[in-house]
Design a protein around this motif. Structure first.
Motif, PDB file in Angstrom:
ATOM      1  N   VAL A 119       0.834  -1.194   0.000  1.00  0.00           N
ATOM      2  CA  VAL A 119       0.000   0.000   0.000  1.00  0.00           C
ATOM      3  C   VAL A 119       0.874   1.252   0.000  1.00  0.00           C
ATOM      4  N   ALA A 120       0.569   2.163  -0.917  1.00  0.00           N
ATOM      5  CA  ALA A 120       1.287   3.441  -0.957  1.00  0.00           C
ATOM      6  C   ALA A 120       0.309   4.568  -0.679  1.00  0.00           C
ATOM      7  N   LEU A 121       0.732   5.489   0.174  1.00  0.00           N
ATOM      8  CA  LEU A 121      -0.080   6.656   0.474  1.00  0.00           C
ATOM      9  C   LEU A 121       0.468   7.815  -0.356  1.00  0.00           C
ATOM     10  N   ALA A 122      -0.408   8.432  -1.145  1.00  0.00           N
ATOM     11  CA  ALA A 122       0.040   9.523  -2.016  1.00  0.00           C
ATOM     12  C   ALA A 122      -0.620  10.829  -1.598  1.00  0.00           C
ATOM     13  N   GLY A 123       0.176  11.770  -1.119  1.00  0.00           N
ATOM     14  CA  GLY A 123      -0.335  13.106  -0.816  1.00  0.00           C
ATOM     15  C   GLY A 123      -0.246  13.935  -2.079  1.00  0.00           C
ATOM     16  N   ASN A 124      -1.336  13.958  -2.824  1.00  0.00           N
ATOM     17  CA  ASN A 124      -1.285  14.567  -4.162  1.00  0.00           C
ATOM     18  C   ASN A 124      -1.566  16.074  -4.105  1.00  0.00           C
ATOM     19  N   LYS A 125      -1.366  16.720  -5.232  1.00  0.00           N
ATOM     20  CA  LYS A 125      -1.483  18.192  -5.398  1.00  0.00           C
ATOM     21  C   LYS A 125      -0.413  18.897  -4.571  1.00  0.00           C
ATOM     22  N   ALA A 126       0.765  18.250  -4.485  1.00  0.00           N
ATOM     23  CA  ALA A 126       1.857  18.809  -3.701  1.00  0.00           C
ATOM     24  C   ALA A 126       2.330  20.141  -4.274  1.00  0.00           C
ATOM     25  N   ASP A 127       1.908  20.467  -5.487  1.00  0.00           N
ATOM     26  CA  ASP A 127       2.268  21.775  -6.052  1.00  0.00           C
ATOM     27  C   ASP A 127       1.510  22.923  -5.388  1.00  0.00           C
ATOM     28  N   LEU A 128       0.404  22.609  -4.727  1.00  0.00           N
ATOM     29  CA  LEU A 128      -0.420  23.666  -4.123  1.00  0.00           C
ATOM     30  C   LEU A 128       0.015  23.922  -2.673  1.00  0.00           C
ATOM     31  N   ARG A 132      -1.789  24.241   1.604  1.00  0.00           N
ATOM     32  CA  ARG A 132      -1.591  22.977   2.324  1.00  0.00           C
ATOM     33  C   ARG A 132      -2.386  22.933   3.633  1.00  0.00           C
ATOM     34  N   LYS A 133      -3.064  21.775   3.851  1.00  0.00           N
ATOM     35  CA  LYS A 133      -3.785  21.582   5.114  1.00  0.00           C
ATOM     36  C   LYS A 133      -3.259  20.354   5.868  1.00  0.00           C
ATOM     37  N   VAL A 134      -2.617  19.458   5.137  1.00  0.00           N
ATOM     38  CA  VAL A 134      -2.105  18.238   5.772  1.00  0.00           C
ATOM     39  C   VAL A 134      -0.583  18.291   5.729  1.00  0.00           C
ATOM     40  N   SER A 135       0.025  18.241   6.898  1.00  0.00           N
ATOM     41  CA  SER A 135       1.489  18.352   6.909  1.00  0.00           C
ATOM     42  C   SER A 135       2.123  17.048   6.453  1.00  0.00           C
ATOM     43  N   ALA A 136       3.254  17.187   5.773  1.00  0.00           N
ATOM     44  CA  ALA A 136       3.959  16.007   5.274  1.00  0.00           C
ATOM     45  C   ALA A 136       4.403  15.133   6.444  1.00  0.00           C
ATOM     46  N   GLU A 137       4.780  15.782   7.544  1.00  0.00           N
ATOM     47  CA  GLU A 137       5.255  15.028   8.710  1.00  0.00           C
ATOM     48  C   GLU A 137       4.184  14.097   9.256  1.00  0.00           C
ATOM     49  N   GLU A 138       2.999  14.687   9.437  1.00  0.00           N
ATOM     50  CA  GLU A 138       1.883  13.904   9.967  1.00  0.00           C
ATOM     51  C   GLU A 138       1.611  12.691   9.081  1.00  0.00           C
TER      52      GLU A 138
END
Ligand SMILES: Nc1nc2c(ncn2[C@@H]2O[C@H](COP(=O)(O)OP(=O)(O)OP(=O)(O)O)[C@@H](O)[C@H]2O)c(=O)[nH]1
Ligand SMILES: [Mg+2]
Lengths: 205, 341
Positions: A119-128, A132-138
């Motif tokens: 399973v891969a989790l993809a935080g998409n629209k990283a250009d925006l 940002r509302k979801v931190s990469a760390e979290e």
């Protein structure tokens, strides 16, 4: 379906899950055609694509199911993730609710998917980044805790999309038991057996 | 969806009586005569329609199967779907829903507005009249039936309707379809668990096996089931990813005769490509089922094939079987739930 010289060739069913509008279809379109469309039609039902990727000297042919994201279509999803070798769960980094929904998908995969699914989790629209509302760390911490691959991607700018598929392919190849290619791995060696199969945990055969 | 230029031209000139022939060829004499016949059948503003249908239902059916003239399509759709009556019985209701009510689905609708027919001129412009009316219709429906709310796929239905009629008319036609003004209600396409999608797919699967046994067997061997290719046919009544000229002709018949034409067209598509499909392995089969050759998209080829496939009786029987199976499953699950307690 000839094997690459010296390497092996295999098939992997991959499913994209995640809330509506997170960019699942855009990720696939980027991976398969290297294109991006600003106004991508919403997916009704599910769409199918296939694309081969070569990593080191092995090649993996992904049979990709891109699903409809809205909660109401949930009841159609199991047939696409059942027996999948890999799943990409996408959320939109500018939308907290989509991250919560992604966690639900991960839980569902853990409860009802096949045990070997990568399973891969993809935080998409990283250009925006400005929205940002979801931190990469979290997200990274959550992925680590749950044994998921994690990347922030941008289908728009082609950031990390092919990388994500490569990493998935690598994991799949690693998981392949050496000398016993048709073992319990969900990576299938026979090209014709890429269709959905009952998950190993529930089938009686 | 492939957008046919002539489709757009016709649509936006729907008040003019000039219309292109069914193959895109301009046939002034024949076309004008056809329109004149239709006008006579409808009467001024639809005044003679009901009378005509009662007197000559088979003539109406035959003419509709040949295609409703584009310039009369919007009006005729409202007459045959029963939406005109709903509109007249509910003055002011649409306005109330759009202006004064709020919907929990507003953000979901906005998210999808620019993703519905994104290449069609009418819907292309950000916040343009097309997008605004699409938003209003979907919002109004999500308030009108809060249980169903807004579900992806509805936008394609509403969008298609909006090419031929006003917002308010499109809204009532959506209500007529989903609530079942003349045919059985289709809201189950969008309700939780998608019960009607499940039913249609199970009926369709069985029909495929019966009409095309070899293909049915091939599907089973390759583990392809209709959910993989036909769910969108039912959910959007072919308005999603089919060329407009074909979708419109299907809708003409769909609104008059009901959902059985969706089964017939689906079967005709499979029949048309039968000999190719039967040779394809899974990874080629599924794409082929989502991308039929252009010649199969010609309504004057596909529809006669579709009408020649008889499904009405079997559909009823299969509906009964589906109902029984479901009841059985329901009983099983409630009794097992009781046992657990
Ligand atoms: N800025 C930005 N926009 C994106 C990105 N990926 C997708 N989008 C936009 O987000 C919208 C939704 O993208 P889709 O790929 O259709 O989303 P989806 O997850 O397939 O949505 P459903 O089919 O409705 O479930 C589209 O308008 C895309 O153009 C991205 O990486 N960056
Ligand atoms: Mg999509």
């Amino acid at each position: 379906m000839a094997s690459t010289a010296g390497g092996k060739s295999s098939n992997a069913k991959l499913v994209l899950l995640g809330d509506a509008g997170t960019g699942k279809s855009s990720i696939v379109l980027r991976f398969v055609k290297n294109q991006f469309i600003d106004f991508q039609e919403s997916t009704i039902g599910a769409a199918f694509f296939s694309q081969t990727l070569t990593v080191d000297d092995a090649s993996v042919k992904f049979d990709i199911w891109d699903t409809a994201g809205q909660e109401r279509y949930h009841s159609l999803a199991p047939m696409y993730y059942r027996g999948a070798a890999a799943a990409i769960v996408a959320y939109d980094i500018t939308n907290q609710a989509s991250f919560d929904r992604a966690k639900k998908w991960v839980q569902e995969l853990q409860a009802h998917g096949s045990s070997g699914t990568v399973v891969a989790l993809a935080g998409n629209k990283a250009d925006l980044i400005d929205s940002r509302k979801v931190s990469a760390e979290e997200a990274r911490r959550y992925a680590q805790d749950n044994g998921l691959l994690f990347m922030e991607t941008s289908a728009k700018l082609a950031t990390n999309v092919s990388e994500m598929f490569s990493q998935i392919a690598k994991r799949l190849i690693e998981a392949q038991p050496a000398g016993n290619p048709s073992g319990t791995s969900l990576l299938l060696q026979t090209p014709s057996s890429t269709m959905p199969r009952p998950s190993s945990c529930c089938s009686s055969s | 969806m492939n957008i046919d230029e002539t489709g757009i031209g016709c649509v936006k000139n729907s008040s003019s009586s000039a219309s292109s022939g069914r193959n895109g060829i301009y046939l002034p004499g024949i076309e004008e005569r056809r329109i004149r016949k239709w006008r006579k059948m409808i009467g001024v503003g639809g005044s003679d329609w009901k009378h005509y249908v009662r007197r000559k239902p088979l003539v109406v059916k035959r003419r509709i199967r040949k295609g409703i003239p584009d310039c009369l399509r919007g009006l005729v759709w409202q007459l045959i779907s029963g939406s005109r009556d709903l509109l007249l019985m509910n003055p002011g209701v649409y306005e109330q829903l759009v202006i004064y009510e709020t919907s929990a689905s507003e953000l979901d609708i906005i998210r999808d507005i620019s993703r519905t027919f994104p290449t069609h001129v009418f819907f292309q412009q950000r916040h343009g009249p097309g997008q605004r009316s699409l938003y209003n219709v979907l919002k109004a429906y999500s308030v009108y039936d809060r249980d169903v709310g807004y579900v992806q796929g509805m936008g394609f239905l509403a969008g298609l309707l909006l090419l031929y009629m006003s917002e308010e008319d499109a809204f009532w036609l959506l209500v007529a379809l989903l609530k079942g003004a003349v045919h059985s209600p289709m809201e189950g396409l969008y309700q939780v668990g998608l019960p009607l999608v499940q039913k249609y797919l199970s009926q369709f699967e069985q029909l495929v096996k019966e009409k095309f046994p070899k293909l049915g067997e091939h599907f089973s061997e390759e583990m392809v089931n209709p959910s993989m290719y036909a769910s969108q046919w039912f959910i959007t009544v072919f308005s999603y990813s089919f060329p407009f000229p074909l979708a419109l002709r299907i809708w003409d018949v769909f609104l008059y005769e009901g959902v059985k034409v969706v089964f017939q067209v689906g079967l005709a598509l499979l029949g048309y490509c039968h000999d190719e499909l039967i040779k394809l392995p899974f990874e080629k089969l599924v794409p082929a089922l989502k991308n039929f050759p252009e010649d199969a998209m010609n309504p004057d080829v596909l529809l006669p094939m579709a009408f020649s496939i008889k499904v009405s009786r079997r559909l009823l029987e299969l509906e009964e079987e589906h109902k029984k199976r479901n009841q059985g499953m329901l009983q099983q699950s409630t009794s097992s739930a009781k046992q657990k307690r």
